[in-house]
Motif scaffolding. Structure first.
Motif: not given
Lengths: 366, 366, 366, 366
Positions: C270-272, C282-283, D110-111, D310, D316-318
């Motif tokens: 999952a893209d942070e 997005f990281l 995320p995701g 996800s 998780r960073k968001t």
């Protein structure tokens, strides 16, 4: 290429039989963020509902619509809003009397689709006409209410769609007395108060005699901006023709001057243009608001004939599924003039066609 | 959801403008193995061709069709056969006189699509109406010839599609004198020999006066098996309505009794059924061969009105693109009764609708 | 539901066989007012053209495109503009050597569509693969050039679509050396200059041996705004999968992490998201720019494998149409790595999918 | 052009959100006369149902399907038969815990599709993912059960569709141990009994750690006749690619050799043909049963990757909808390997694609 869907970008798919547990439709492509309450759809459905006067079928259906998807009531809003995802609408069937149909399960009713459904599918749901029943039109009205919300969303109060009966049996209204305000004052959606009275009497007689009458419905959309529609097979009038002809019992569709356009000369037919208040202004509307398949900004005027209900009390010659000659009298609960009930359906179909073209136009032309 | 395509399983997409280098269409979904020669298509096109009599536009277009794809002439066959892949047909434009249109590039012709195309697209190809020109109908006729080959492939000589003019201006034929054999005996496709003579005289006068007349075209498909069509929005009559209304200048479409169905009683309207030669036999055909959107095996009868040509020699009030009031006289080469040329187009569109439904029916029901 | 059309609101229909007189396509739904010159389309076609290096088929086709409709050169503009009506594009076939195929007319080439076309249609145009030939992809490139003009019209220079070969045969690029600037410096569209040299040598050997290699094409669209796409079957990635898999010889399609996504953990996949310059950032881009079928604003990353050309000089076991076992060596002029020529096609299909979704989004969401 | 419909002649439209009152679909185009009981559909749904093992979400949904239209139980038959009209299927949502989602209503997971839905529609139903929830796939399974009945109707027991997990996380099965009989013996649909045990242990650990794994699903249709499919955009493999990529969390799709086809030589790739028992017999199946977009009669082999869920317990960073950076831990009830639940969905989508092509083929080619 669905057989039971209508529209492109604003598209609905209807399902359900007259005597199944429910009917309904799925509206796909509705823009997001439009306030849509079941009550808004219900209001439209109540205008089509059976059992409201002595001139429509006595089947008692509350026609209560449920919104099963596609709206979301966030606590930050004043009502549920469309989410942009499919809006599923369902109406349960309540007052089915399937027994009424027991003696017609093997006998084709003249003027009905029994014979052709058998020819196509090999057998058919004979209860109340199954899929070919006018009951399906409740789905159109529900979808039309969503389409109206889309038009309101796009154009504010700019667009108005109204419909009425301009002819019942051989009896036409007097155009000089045409008054939209009268339409809701009588159970026959007649815009001519004198004709309204006369028609009521005539239809009472027809009803008592177990006979039926045809009608002509006129539907007019005012305030539609110029530029909706498309060449050549996606024409606004071609879509309206398909929409109106798909209504149960419709046999003819007209735009503007309609069939009478044939009898005009070029001088009489082409609507001249002037400037009025800084805007193009047409001096007549033989075109019915559509030129080359695209709206001109004038009133969009469509008309369609509805044949008389085929279910009558006079015995009619017919055959059985087994190929034997016989006679039939159609029992069940029926409308003496099914055209009366087509009025809200006409409004709904006009709204669906316009919403579809409005969204497509925005897509293609911004 | 293409704007310029028609049909589902048998589907064609047309392209081209009146004064571009060529026009054409792509027919997709045609079954494989059908012998298809350019000459077969040419024969149909020759019936629509401009310049064939004094009653049609004097534009001289050979309308020579080329088959660019979708057929293959194996040396083992007697002619090119369809391969099942897209059939591209092209007709080059030859006799364009674009200069004729120079003085209308900024002036909207009443009754034409100039104004609405501008409203939709912001500008338009003003030469001969561009995409809105009746020249596009050559593509329909070409596609219709392929559709006819499909029907021949499916049903042998069983299906016959014919069309004629049943009304020119206010003048109707005498139904008692209706004779298909007469239709090709006069340049107006009139099935009534007496009316034919009379119409020719009347149209001559109209032509000389620089005026124009409308018409009603009737198209009848005989021998169509029962069972083609579909509920509810894929109805055979809804598709025919769309097909006919999409023809340039069409303003009304009727199936069977059409608009007159409104004036009938239930007893008069519903076609009774008997058995004849062991088969279902209808005693009348008010339904026009379609019940519940599905063919009944009777003749399929459609009719549509064509408005009078808007290009006339009488000056008409109009406005310019810049918003100034002015008058216009439409020059160029035009038809005094454009309905005359709609006859082969009606046949083509009927063939396309039937071919599409025949293939869909085979797909769904085997 | 056309078999040979792609897209919805931006929709093209392609036609033509390898050895027919011409190939082409009709693009419908293109917005009006976009400057479109044949030269713009030609530039894209020249990148796909056969005969440009020793690594592509030696068939010499100028692939000269003609615009037959849908644009209008008003003298008030600096170039022809789209009118909003169908754009017909045609490319004549010039260098057909149909005799090359005489000995395969009755023998199925392994890995080709000869057998399956026969199974479906009963016979087929055996010259150069007929409709199944990669020659059809010229139409995609032409339509893609129109789509690119649409994207330019909508987003200015915001959207960039580029493609390259990231694998040839078993040989992958070194991602650390990835440089878009290198792609046009070598005939294999390789973004890694070291790999490029190596691949050229390897492909020379393969070519001389009469063998062939597969490849993986990567196509990336940058600058696509967030919000294009749709649930659930109209997903942007579902459309890209269909688009890429429809390219001749494609056997696999990936979005973002693709097949390797299976081997990741939830933490890795999952893209942070953070905020950068006031915007969502997005990281990582495991998602390939698409979440829930809708673009996220990140690069849209698609990849597809292309199988090795089936036409090789090694004899292969096969059967005849008559059912006899035999061997075949495919002559004719072929590509040792057909994936090389898929690079401009990948760009075209990405452009078509994005243009379609951009117009649909504008239609539905404004 | 509906966003939420799939297929052409066999076409279904799905509707519903994770936390609305119900989900469902409308199947249009199903041939008439096929016995279809709710129990037949239920059997398929029970295989996808949540809450059946510790490896799938603990949401308890009975997933009880109701058939609301399109079938008719005549007393002369042994069960309800399809009528050829739209089949509406509905599944009520029972175990919604919307409160679980209160703390994510303003925070993008995320995701997930939260961010992109907001980007497209301006807001979204945040409860359980709304329309983007995997809950929608129950509709696919229901439609797939109807499609399977169509295939049975057309081909008897000839066609078999099976699916399994061939990879979980980085762990692949041993192809030498592949045994379809094992697939139903373990909760992970693993055809390799040794891998099955190993995977269970590994997934237990992942589940307890609050993490997740991806997977690869393989779906194989045996007994499909040669000749289904179509050029060029209606290819069978293009439709399968679209079908599989439209499944939630899918990131890659392969046919036959798939992405690995890139690494093969022409000699290795093209499947040679012999005659066996008087019929064409391929010596290998790198093509996955499809050549030129048309079935060859071999097994049709598709594969797709499913990304890891996800929703994991690691922070998780968001960002929030308001644009603030934050962290998120997704609560709610989730699958440690959502690929496990994709297995019955893969079967359903394969069935839908094949039923659609089978009907279209019958329509076009008879």
């Amino acid at each position: 290429m669905s057989f039971n869907s209508f529209g492109r970008l604003f598209r609905f798919t209807s399902w359900g039989e007259s005597h199944g547990p429910a009917i309904g439709c799925v509206v796909d492509g509705c823009p997001p963020g439009i306030v849509l309450r079941a009550a808004d759809i219900q209001r439209a459905l109540d205008q089509r509902k059976p059992g409201t006067s002595r001139f429509v079928t006595q089947r008692k259906e509350p026609d209560e619509v449920k919104i099963l998807s596609g709206v979301f009531e966030d606590d930050r809003t004043d009502g549920p809003r469309t989410t942009g995802t499919p809006i599923a609408l369902m109406i349960e069937n309540v007052d089915q009397r399937s027994k009424d149909y027991d003696d017609i399960r093997d006998t084709y009713r003249p003027g009905h689709a029994d014979f052709t459904y058998d020819a196509k599918y090999g057998f058919h749901d004979y209860r109340g006409g199954g899929r070919s029943s006018a009951r399906e039109t409740a789905c159109r009205v529900a979808a039309g209410a969503v389409a109206s919300a889309v038009l309101q969303h796009l154009y504010g109060d700019g667009v108005t769609i109204r419909a009425c009966l301009v002819q019942m049996g051989p009896h036409k209204i007097n155009r000089a007395r045409f008054d939209w305000a009268e339409v809701e004052n009588n159970p026959l959606w007649c815009p001519d108060p004198v004709a309204a009275k006369d028609w009521e009497e005539k239809l009472d007689a027809v009803r008592k005699a177990g006979s039926s009458l045809g009608a002509v419905v006129e539907v007019i959309a005012s305030g539609v901006p110029a530029g909706l529609g498309a060449p050549v097979y996606g024409k606004l009038d071609a879509d309206l023709a398909s929409a109106m002809m798909s209504i149960n019992a419709a046999k003819g569709v007209e735009i503007g001057a309609g069939m009478d356009a044939a009898a005009l000369t070029g001088e009489e037919n082409a609507d001249e243009i002037r400037i009025k208040n800084g805007k193009p202004h047409f001096l007549s509307n033989k075109a019915g608001g559509i030129l080359g398949g695209i709206s001109s900004g004038q009133d969009i005027v469509a008309r369609f004939s509805v044949k008389p209900t085929s279910s009558i009390l006079t015995p009619r010659k017919t055959i059985t599924a087994g190929g034997e000659e016989t006679e039939i009298v159609t029992k069940g609960r029926h409308d003496p003039c099914v055209g009366v009930r087509a009025v809200p359906i006409a409004i709904a179909m006009m709204a669906c066609v316009l919403a579809d073209h409005a969204l497509m136009h925005r897509g293609q032309c911004g």
